[in-house]
Scaffold this motif. Structure first.
Motif, mmCIF file in Angstrom:
data_model
loop_
_atom_site.group_PDB
_atom_site.id
_atom_site.type_symbol
_atom_site.label_atom_id
_atom_site.label_comp_id
_atom_site.label_asym_id
_atom_site.label_seq_id
_atom_site.Cartn_x
_atom_site.Cartn_y
_atom_site.Cartn_z
ATOM 1 N N LEU A 22 14.887 -35.593 45.708
ATOM 2 C CA LEU A 22 13.802 -35.431 44.806
ATOM 3 C C LEU A 22 13.969 -34.242 43.948
ATOM 4 O O LEU A 22 14.769 -34.084 43.214
ATOM 5 C CB LEU A 22 12.531 -35.104 45.529
ATOM 6 C CG LEU A 22 11.765 -36.220 45.992
ATOM 7 C CD1 LEU A 22 10.381 -36.238 45.645
ATOM 8 C CD2 LEU A 22 12.305 -37.485 46.123
ATOM 9 N N ALA A 23 13.151 -33.417 44.038
ATOM 10 C CA ALA A 23 12.638 -32.492 43.085
ATOM 11 C C ALA A 23 12.008 -33.346 42.040
ATOM 12 O O ALA A 23 12.648 -34.032 41.272
ATOM 13 C CB ALA A 23 13.674 -31.602 42.505
ATOM 14 N N LEU A 24 10.702 -33.294 42.038
ATOM 15 C CA LEU A 24 9.955 -34.307 41.317
ATOM 16 C C LEU A 24 9.385 -33.829 39.994
ATOM 17 O O LEU A 24 8.733 -34.585 39.307
ATOM 18 C CB LEU A 24 8.807 -34.772 42.206
ATOM 19 C CG LEU A 24 9.297 -35.402 43.503
ATOM 20 C CD1 LEU A 24 8.174 -35.504 44.494
ATOM 21 C CD2 LEU A 24 9.876 -36.758 43.235
ATOM 22 N N ALA A 25 9.588 -32.582 39.638
ATOM 23 C CA ALA A 25 8.990 -32.092 38.404
ATOM 24 C C ALA A 25 9.499 -32.882 37.215
ATOM 25 O O ALA A 25 10.646 -33.246 37.146
ATOM 26 C CB ALA A 25 9.318 -30.619 38.215
ATOM 27 N N GLY A 26 8.614 -33.142 36.272
ATOM 28 C CA GLY A 26 9.003 -33.843 35.064
ATOM 29 C C GLY A 26 9.319 -35.295 35.288
ATOM 30 O O GLY A 26 10.027 -35.894 34.494
ATOM 31 N N CYS A 27 8.788 -35.885 36.354
ATOM 32 C CA CYS A 27 9.195 -37.248 36.710
ATOM 33 C C CYS A 27 8.135 -38.276 36.423
ATOM 34 O O CYS A 27 8.028 -39.256 37.132
ATOM 35 C CB CYS A 27 9.562 -37.296 38.188
ATOM 36 S SG CYS A 27 11.036 -36.362 38.554
ATOM 37 N N ARG A 279 16.165 -27.472 58.922
ATOM 38 C CA ARG A 279 17.289 -28.379 59.122
ATOM 39 C C ARG A 279 17.961 -28.806 57.823
ATOM 40 O O ARG A 279 19.140 -29.122 57.811
ATOM 41 C CB ARG A 279 16.819 -29.627 59.893
ATOM 42 C CG ARG A 279 16.541 -29.357 61.354
ATOM 43 C CD ARG A 279 16.178 -30.613 62.110
ATOM 44 N NE ARG A 279 14.816 -31.067 61.836
ATOM 45 C CZ ARG A 279 14.502 -32.289 61.450
ATOM 46 N NH1 ARG A 279 15.448 -33.193 61.250
ATOM 47 N NH2 ARG A 279 13.242 -32.630 61.257
ATOM 48 N N PHE A 280 17.194 -28.818 56.714
ATOM 49 C CA PHE A 280 17.746 -29.349 55.467
ATOM 50 C C PHE A 280 17.737 -28.356 54.316
ATOM 51 O O PHE A 280 18.052 -28.721 53.177
ATOM 52 C CB PHE A 280 16.983 -30.619 55.066
ATOM 53 C CG PHE A 280 16.976 -31.658 56.144
ATOM 54 C CD1 PHE A 280 18.163 -32.195 56.614
ATOM 55 C CD2 PHE A 280 15.790 -32.073 56.725
ATOM 56 C CE1 PHE A 280 18.165 -33.144 57.628
ATOM 57 C CE2 PHE A 280 15.782 -33.015 57.747
ATOM 58 C CZ PHE A 280 16.972 -33.553 58.200
ATOM 59 N N GLY A 281 17.401 -27.100 54.583
ATOM 60 C CA GLY A 281 17.445 -26.095 53.536
ATOM 61 C C GLY A 281 16.447 -26.384 52.424
ATOM 62 O O GLY A 281 15.369 -26.922 52.655
ATOM 63 N N ALA A 282 16.840 -26.039 51.194
ATOM 64 C CA ALA A 282 15.933 -26.186 50.050
ATOM 65 C C ALA A 282 15.518 -27.633 49.827
ATOM 66 O O ALA A 282 14.467 -27.902 49.238
ATOM 67 C CB ALA A 282 16.592 -25.636 48.794
ATOM 68 N N ASP A 283 16.329 -28.593 50.291
ATOM 69 C CA ASP A 283 16.006 -29.997 50.090
ATOM 70 C C ASP A 283 14.986 -30.511 51.099
ATOM 71 O O ASP A 283 14.657 -31.697 51.091
ATOM 72 C CB ASP A 283 17.283 -30.839 50.179
ATOM 73 C CG ASP A 283 18.228 -30.554 49.018
ATOM 74 O OD1 ASP A 283 17.794 -30.700 47.873
ATOM 75 O OD2 ASP A 283 19.378 -30.160 49.275
ATOM 76 N N GLY A 284 14.469 -29.636 51.936
ATOM 77 C CA GLY A 284 13.429 -30.032 52.874
ATOM 78 C C GLY A 284 12.030 -29.910 52.312
ATOM 79 O O GLY A 284 11.048 -30.026 53.047
ATOM 80 N N ASN A 285 11.912 -29.694 50.994
ATOM 81 C CA ASN A 285 10.597 -29.489 50.376
ATOM 82 C C ASN A 285 9.889 -30.785 49.998
ATOM 83 O O ASN A 285 8.772 -30.750 49.489
ATOM 84 C CB ASN A 285 10.748 -28.653 49.091
ATOM 85 C CG ASN A 285 11.199 -27.241 49.380
ATOM 86 O OD1 ASN A 285 10.846 -26.671 50.410
ATOM 87 N ND2 ASN A 285 11.981 -26.672 48.485
ATOM 88 N N THR A 286 10.530 -31.928 50.209
ATOM 89 C CA THR A 286 10.013 -33.181 49.688
ATOM 90 C C THR A 286 8.602 -33.490 50.155
ATOM 91 O O THR A 286 7.784 -34.005 49.397
ATOM 92 C CB THR A 286 10.950 -34.342 50.067
ATOM 93 O OG1 THR A 286 12.259 -34.049 49.587
ATOM 94 C CG2 THR A 286 10.476 -35.641 49.465
#
Length: 416
Positions: A22-27, A279-286
């Motif tokens: 993800l990273a959902l900004a602007g989506c 466990r997933f670092g920065a990508d655990g923000n979803t």
């Protein structure tokens, strides 16, 4: 990398799928009109799950869900090429042995940069992912790397030792993944077969493009080496085809612990989210970022949904879905809550080992019309499945791991 070509020679191009976003900004737009009360049965107190007592039939189905992963990955004979099409095989140049990249957790997501050696523009008309070691490969996603991204991709590949680089979520080449126009070009999960687009359609690949193969390794199955590959079905780039792309429809997961198990340290949402991030670092923000896309705020319940309002016209040609082992049902609707409402995917009993896409009669939606994905997850399945042996209940949010959860619909679309 190995490369082979077969000279000359329906089912919509599909995700066998999944995920990571993800990273959902602007989506794209939020979800006006999204009835968040749908996340909790009316007769249940807030934060409490609906009935967790499965029927005998459900218990039997649950006991078998996800336990024949390798069986679902057996190789199948490729489909016949059509006139003018060729096949190119891209493969990891050497084997890779998965490991938990942050020293904890049961999953490894690894990206491998592969070169289809395109010396001219082409149309991608099908993909056939071939997991090298289906015992440990949870799923595979293929991403397009446009010519202007190749240098950055090569630098990312060179920055880490061994084959490829760690890539929970997406490839790491874009700051934000555009869920409306994903760079996904193909995928595999148990039950997925070779995907072939219907005549006259394809995904445009520019001369010099590369492909990132993202492989999710399930470390619960061991840390055995893998060498996965994929066959790309290509047609000449000068054909007047309609361009396909993938639209991702994620929704939150907010599954609370069962009342009799709620004293566990990870039954608190904040603790569960912190564990995912560890466990997933920065990508655990979803788990939190999804509310920028779907609106509302976290609300515990077995059933969650997300309504998306379109900013442009699309025509839907195929639909697929992805959840993990606690998934129970998933549904994708268009124009929800209107007299023109239509369900385009309804899986009342989810089977992790049957995630192939479904072609549909084309449906055209206009700007400001909506699409909705709804998922139900249940905790009682952890009592039935070997993957959860010895693991207590936890508050389950969106996470990249095999024993975490997702709620994801996928649409194969064309645009005017």
């Amino acid at each position: 990398m190995t490369r082979s070509r077969t000279p000359r020679s329906s089912r919509a191009l599909a995700a066998g799928l999944v995920l990571g976003l993800l990273a959902l900004a602007g989506c794209g737009g939020g979800a006006p009109g999204d009835d968040r009360s749908a996340t909790q049965p009316a007769d249940q107190p807030a934060g409490q799950p609906a009935s967790t007592s499965p029927t005998a039939e459900e218990a039997t189905a649950g006991a078998h869900a996800g336990d024949h992963h390798a069986e679902a990955a057996k190789p199948v004979k490729p489909k016949k090429l059509r006139a003018g099409e060729t096949r190119t095989t891209i493969a990891m140049p050497a084997s890779y042995t998965p490991d938990a990249p942050y020293g904890t957790g049961t999953d490894d997501y690894r990206c491998f940069l592969l070169d289809p050696e395109l010396d001219r523009d082409a149309w991608l008309t099908g993909t056939h992912v071939q997991p090298g070691n289906p015992e440990v490969v949870h799923h595979v996603i293929l991403f397009q790397v446009t010519p202007d991204q190749v240098e950055a991709a090569e630098a990312k590949d060179a920055a880490e030792e061994g084959e490829g680089w760690t890539c929970f979520g997406g490839t790491g080449l874009d700051q934000f993944q555009d869920v409306n126009r994903s760079s996904w070009i193909g995928a595999w999960a148990p039950g997925g077969e070779e995907s072939v687009v219907k005549p006259g359609y394809g995904v445009r690949l520019r001369k010099g493009s590369r492909v990132v193969m993202q492989v999710h390794y399930n470390l619960l199955a061991g840390q055995q080496p893998d060498t996965s590959a994929a066959q790309l079905r290509l047609a000449p780039g000068n054909r007047k085809y309609q361009g396909l792309s993938t639209m991702l429809l994620p929704a939150p997961v907010e599954l609370p612990c069962r009342p009799k198990h709620s004293d566990g340290e990870l039954c608190d949402r904040d603790a569960a989210v912190a564990d995912v991030k560890e466990r997933f670092g920065a990508d655990g923000n979803t788990a939190d970022l999804l509310y920028f896309l779907c609106g509302g705020e976290p609300r515990a319940g077995q059933t969650q949904s997300c309504v998306r309002t379109l900013g442009e016209s699309i025509t839907i040609h195929g639909v697929a879905a992805h959840m993990h082992l606690l998934g129970r049902s998933i549904k994708v609707e268009v124009r929800p809550g209107t007299p023109q409402a239509q369900t385009i995917l309804d899986i009342p009993v989810w089977d992790f080992d049957d995630q192939g896409s479904r072609p549909i009669e084309p449906i055209t939606l206009q700007p400001f019309e909506q699409v909705k994905v709804t998922c139900t997850h249940v905790q009682w399945l952890r009592d039935k499945l070997p993957a959860f042996e010895g693991q207590p209940d936890r508050y389950v949010v969106w996470g990249e791991g095999t024993t975490d959860e997702m709620c994801l619909g996928m649409l194969q679309v064309t645009r005017p």
